[in-house]
Design a protein around this motif. Structure first.
Motif, PDB file in Angstrom:
ATOM      1  N   ASN A  16     -10.854 -26.820  35.321  1.00 44.09           N
ATOM      2  CA  ASN A  16     -10.566 -27.245  36.685  1.00 44.09           C
ATOM      3  C   ASN A  16      -9.062 -27.156  36.933  1.00 44.09           C
ATOM      4  OD1 ASN A  16      -9.934 -29.784  38.690  1.00 44.09           O
ATOM      5  ND2 ASN A  16     -11.761 -28.639  39.237  1.00 44.09           N
ATOM      6  N   LEU A  17      -8.676 -26.341  37.921  1.00 45.57           N
ATOM      7  CA  LEU A  17      -7.272 -26.176  38.271  1.00 45.57           C
ATOM      8  C   LEU A  17      -6.836 -27.126  39.367  1.00 45.57           C
ATOM      9  CD1 LEU A  17      -7.055 -22.279  38.422  1.00 45.57           C
ATOM     10  CD2 LEU A  17      -6.415 -23.782  36.528  1.00 45.57           C
ATOM     11  N   PHE A  18      -7.753 -27.424  40.291  1.00 49.25           N
ATOM     12  CA  PHE A  18      -7.373 -28.193  41.461  1.00 49.25           C
ATOM     13  C   PHE A  18      -8.587 -28.890  42.048  1.00 49.25           C
ATOM     14  CE2 PHE A  18      -7.072 -28.405  46.070  1.00 49.25           C
ATOM     15  CZ  PHE A  18      -5.989 -29.241  46.186  1.00 49.25           C
ATOM     16  N   ARG A  19      -8.369 -30.109  42.521  1.00 49.74           N
ATOM     17  CA  ARG A  19      -9.410 -30.863  43.217  1.00 49.74           C
ATOM     18  C   ARG A  19      -8.782 -31.450  44.475  1.00 49.74           C
ATOM     19  NH1 ARG A  19     -12.250 -33.969  39.266  1.00 49.74           N
ATOM     20  NH2 ARG A  19     -13.580 -32.155  39.250  1.00 49.74           N
ATOM     21  N   SER A  20      -9.325 -31.067  45.627  1.00 51.89           N
ATOM     22  CA  SER A  20      -8.848 -31.615  46.892  1.00 51.89           C
ATOM     23  C   SER A  20      -9.839 -32.658  47.384  1.00 51.89           C
ATOM     24  CB  SER A  20      -8.664 -30.504  47.932  1.00 51.89           C
ATOM     25  OG  SER A  20      -9.923 -30.074  48.412  1.00 51.89           O
ATOM     26  N   LEU A  21      -9.724 -33.027  48.643  1.00 52.63           N
ATOM     27  CA  LEU A  21     -10.650 -33.985  49.211  1.00 52.63           C
ATOM     28  C   LEU A  21     -12.062 -33.403  49.299  1.00 52.63           C
ATOM     29  CD1 LEU A  21      -8.305 -35.196  52.085  1.00 52.63           C
ATOM     30  CD2 LEU A  21      -8.693 -36.291  49.863  1.00 52.63           C
ATOM     31  N   ARG A  22     -12.162 -32.087  49.498  1.00 53.64           N
ATOM     32  CA  ARG A  22     -13.460 -31.439  49.703  1.00 53.64           C
ATOM     33  C   ARG A  22     -13.804 -30.377  48.649  1.00 53.64           C
ATOM     34  NH1 ARG A  22     -15.263 -28.370  55.309  1.00 53.64           N
ATOM     35  NH2 ARG A  22     -17.055 -27.301  54.426  1.00 53.64           N
ATOM     36  N   PHE A  23     -12.786 -29.710  48.103  1.00 55.89           N
ATOM     37  CA  PHE A  23     -13.011 -28.538  47.259  1.00 55.89           C
ATOM     38  C   PHE A  23     -12.561 -28.765  45.818  1.00 55.89           C
ATOM     39  CE2 PHE A  23     -12.393 -26.925  51.560  1.00 55.89           C
ATOM     40  CZ  PHE A  23     -13.482 -26.081  51.711  1.00 55.89           C
ATOM     41  N   ASP A  24     -13.226 -28.041  44.908  1.00 59.96           N
ATOM     42  CA  ASP A  24     -12.778 -27.911  43.521  1.00 59.96           C
ATOM     43  C   ASP A  24     -12.505 -26.435  43.283  1.00 59.96           C
ATOM     44  OD1 ASP A  24     -12.997 -30.528  42.308  1.00 59.96           O
ATOM     45  OD2 ASP A  24     -15.170 -30.323  42.536  1.00 59.96           O
ATOM     46  N   LEU A  65      -5.683 -16.119  46.170  1.00 58.33           N
ATOM     47  CA  LEU A  65      -6.010 -17.542  46.191  1.00 58.33           C
ATOM     48  C   LEU A  65      -4.983 -18.347  45.406  1.00 58.33           C
ATOM     49  CD1 LEU A  65      -7.903 -19.904  46.848  1.00 58.33           C
ATOM     50  CD2 LEU A  65      -9.274 -19.246  44.874  1.00 58.33           C
ATOM     51  N   ILE A  66      -4.641 -17.893  44.214  1.00 63.32           N
ATOM     52  CA  ILE A  66      -3.639 -18.602  43.405  1.00 63.32           C
ATOM     53  C   ILE A  66      -2.274 -18.591  44.088  1.00 63.32           C
ATOM     54  CG2 ILE A  66      -2.309 -18.431  41.256  1.00 63.32           C
ATOM     55  CD1 ILE A  66      -4.929 -19.836  40.893  1.00 63.32           C
ATOM     56  N   TYR A  67      -1.873 -17.434  44.631  1.00 63.40           N
ATOM     57  CA  TYR A  67      -0.608 -17.345  45.357  1.00 63.40           C
ATOM     58  C   TYR A  67      -0.595 -18.344  46.515  1.00 63.40           C
ATOM     59  CZ  TYR A  67       2.895 -15.769  48.647  1.00 63.40           C
ATOM     60  OH  TYR A  67       3.935 -15.743  49.525  1.00 63.40           O
ATOM     61  N   SER A  68      -1.676 -18.409  47.260  1.00 60.49           N
ATOM     62  CA  SER A  68      -1.745 -19.287  48.429  1.00 60.49           C
ATOM     63  C   SER A  68      -1.660 -20.750  48.039  1.00 60.49           C
ATOM     64  CB  SER A  68      -3.025 -19.010  49.214  1.00 60.49           C
ATOM     65  OG  SER A  68      -3.007 -17.692  49.727  1.00 60.49           O
ATOM     66  N   LEU A  69      -2.297 -21.119  46.931  1.00 60.45           N
ATOM     67  CA  LEU A  69      -2.196 -22.502  46.455  1.00 60.45           C
ATOM     68  C   LEU A  69      -0.748 -22.854  46.123  1.00 60.45           C
ATOM     69  CD1 LEU A  69      -5.303 -22.760  44.116  1.00 60.45           C
ATOM     70  CD2 LEU A  69      -5.018 -23.785  46.375  1.00 60.45           C
ATOM     71  N   ALA A  70      -0.059 -21.942  45.429  1.00 62.14           N
ATOM     72  CA  ALA A  70       1.347 -22.178  45.087  1.00 62.14           C
ATOM     73  C   ALA A  70       2.221 -22.223  46.346  1.00 62.14           C
ATOM     74  CB  ALA A  70       1.849 -21.093  44.139  1.00 62.14           C
ATOM     75  N   TYR A  71       1.958 -21.336  47.299  1.00 60.35           N
ATOM     76  CA  TYR A  71       2.707 -21.279  48.556  1.00 60.35           C
ATOM     77  C   TYR A  71       2.563 -22.592  49.323  1.00 60.35           C
ATOM     78  CZ  TYR A  71       4.101 -19.612  53.192  1.00 60.35           C
ATOM     79  OH  TYR A  71       4.719 -19.463  54.415  1.00 60.35           O
ATOM     80  N   ILE A  72       1.323 -23.062  49.458  1.00 53.94           N
ATOM     81  CA  ILE A  72       1.076 -24.309  50.187  1.00 53.94           C
ATOM     82  C   ILE A  72       1.693 -25.486  49.456  1.00 53.94           C
ATOM     83  CG2 ILE A  72      -0.721 -25.880  50.997  1.00 53.94           C
ATOM     84  CD1 ILE A  72      -2.478 -23.328  51.399  1.00 53.94           C
ATOM     85  N   PHE A  73       1.609 -25.498  48.133  1.00 49.13           N
ATOM     86  CA  PHE A  73       2.196 -26.580  47.353  1.00 49.13           C
ATOM     87  C   PHE A  73       3.700 -26.703  47.619  1.00 49.13           C
ATOM     88  CE2 PHE A  73       4.278 -28.166  43.493  1.00 49.13           C
ATOM     89  CZ  PHE A  73       3.663 -29.389  43.376  1.00 49.13           C
ATOM     90  N   ASN A  74       4.378 -25.562  47.734  1.00 52.45           N
ATOM     91  CA  ASN A  74       5.827 -25.581  47.984  1.00 52.45           C
ATOM     92  C   ASN A  74       6.172 -25.953  49.415  1.00 52.45           C
ATOM     93  OD1 ASN A  74       6.805 -24.919  45.395  1.00 52.45           O
ATOM     94  ND2 ASN A  74       6.182 -22.803  45.711  1.00 52.45           N
ATOM     95  N   LYS A  75       5.231 -25.840  50.347  1.00 54.02           N
ATOM     96  CA  LYS A  75       5.481 -26.148  51.755  1.00 54.02           C
ATOM     97  C   LYS A  75       5.178 -27.594  52.126  1.00 54.02           C
ATOM     98  CE  LYS A  75       6.745 -22.105  53.262  1.00 54.02           C
ATOM     99  NZ  LYS A  75       8.062 -21.872  53.811  1.00 54.02           N
ATOM    100  N   GLU A  76       4.374 -28.270  51.349  1.00 50.31           N
ATOM    101  CA  GLU A  76       3.909 -29.611  51.702  1.00 50.31           C
ATOM    102  C   GLU A  76       4.633 -30.685  50.898  1.00 50.31           C
ATOM    103  OE1 GLU A  76       1.916 -30.299  54.218  1.00 50.31           O
ATOM    104  OE2 GLU A  76       1.679 -28.161  54.608  1.00 50.31           O
ATOM    105  N   ASP A  77       4.909 -31.803  51.560  1.00 48.33           N
ATOM    106  CA  ASP A  77       5.512 -32.952  50.899  1.00 48.33           C
ATOM    107  C   ASP A  77       4.438 -33.989  50.621  1.00 48.33           C
ATOM    108  OD1 ASP A  77       8.127 -31.948  50.983  1.00 48.33           O
ATOM    109  OD2 ASP A  77       8.434 -32.708  53.008  1.00 48.33           O
ATOM    110  N   GLY A  78       4.242 -34.297  49.368  1.00 47.51           N
ATOM    111  CA  GLY A  78       3.282 -35.320  48.981  1.00 47.51           C
ATOM    112  C   GLY A  78       1.913 -34.764  48.675  1.00 47.51           C
ATOM    113  N   ALA A  79       1.220 -35.447  47.784  1.00 48.42           N
ATOM    114  CA  ALA A  79      -0.094 -34.995  47.315  1.00 48.42           C
ATOM    115  C   ALA A  79      -1.136 -35.032  48.427  1.00 48.42           C
ATOM    116  CB  ALA A  79      -0.545 -35.854  46.137  1.00 48.42           C
ATOM    117  N   ASP A  80      -1.112 -36.063  49.276  1.00 46.33           N
ATOM    118  CA  ASP A  80      -2.123 -36.161  50.334  1.00 46.33           C
ATOM    119  C   ASP A  80      -1.964 -35.055  51.366  1.00 46.33           C
ATOM    120  OD1 ASP A  80      -3.325 -38.337  49.149  1.00 46.33           O
ATOM    121  OD2 ASP A  80      -2.158 -39.802  50.298  1.00 46.33           O
ATOM    122  N   ALA A  81      -0.725 -34.736  51.736  1.00 47.21           N
ATOM    123  CA  ALA A  81      -0.484 -33.645  52.696  1.00 47.21           C
ATOM    124  C   ALA A  81      -0.900 -32.310  52.085  1.00 47.21           C
ATOM    125  CB  ALA A  81       0.991 -33.616  53.105  1.00 47.21           C
ATOM    126  N   PHE A  82      -0.625 -32.112  50.794  1.00 49.27           N
ATOM    127  CA  PHE A  82      -1.014 -30.889  50.102  1.00 49.27           C
ATOM    128  C   PHE A  82      -2.533 -30.746  50.085  1.00 49.27           C
ATOM    129  CE2 PHE A  82      -2.060 -29.024  45.815  1.00 49.27           C
ATOM    130  CZ  PHE A  82      -1.827 -27.710  46.165  1.00 49.27           C
TER     131      PHE A  82
END
Length: 120
Positions: A16-24, A65-82
């Motif tokens: 498991n690389l990532f778990r959001s509110l809705r997706f794994d 998909l991996i690039y986009s996850l990294a891109y969004i991670f760098n754009k968002e402040d805080g875990a909940d916003a990410f």
């Protein structure tokens, strides 16, 4: 939760690389010993827990998909916003099959199809 799954009769380890509110998002890796190398050996699995839907991506889609996850991670402040931004991105990506976040378009009225904060 088990750490393996089967696809087309082949056993894959699940990480498991990532778990959001809705997706794994899981990485799938297969080891083979005998015979020919299978067509699918390594990729990503996106599990939509609300819709009970699973998508497997590899190759360029997996890279995007991996690039986009990294891109969004760098754009968002805080875990909940990410996590919220990832949910919005994945809703569009799974529907349009466009996994590169910077390629996701706005509709004709200029409203974003993904969270505005993701793209800007």
């Amino acid at each position: 939760m088990r750490d393996y799954t089967y696809l087309n009769g082949a056993r894959f380890t699940v990480c498991n690389l990532f778990r959001s509110l809705r997706f794994d998002i899981d990485r799938l890796d297969m080891s083979w010993v005998d015979g020919e190398k299978p067509e699918f050996t390594r990729g990503l699995r996106v599990v939509d827990n609300d819709e009970a839907n699973t998508i497997t991506v590899d190759g360029e889609d997996g890279d995007n998909l991996i690039y986009s996850l990294a891109y969004i991670f760098n754009k968002e402040d805080g875990a909940d916003a990410f996590r919220a931004a990832i949910d919005e991105y994945l809703k569009v990506a799974l529907e349009t099959k466009e996994y590169l976040v910077t390629s996701q378009k706005k509709d004709p009225q200029g409203k974003p199809e993904v969270s505005e904060s993701v793209l800007h």
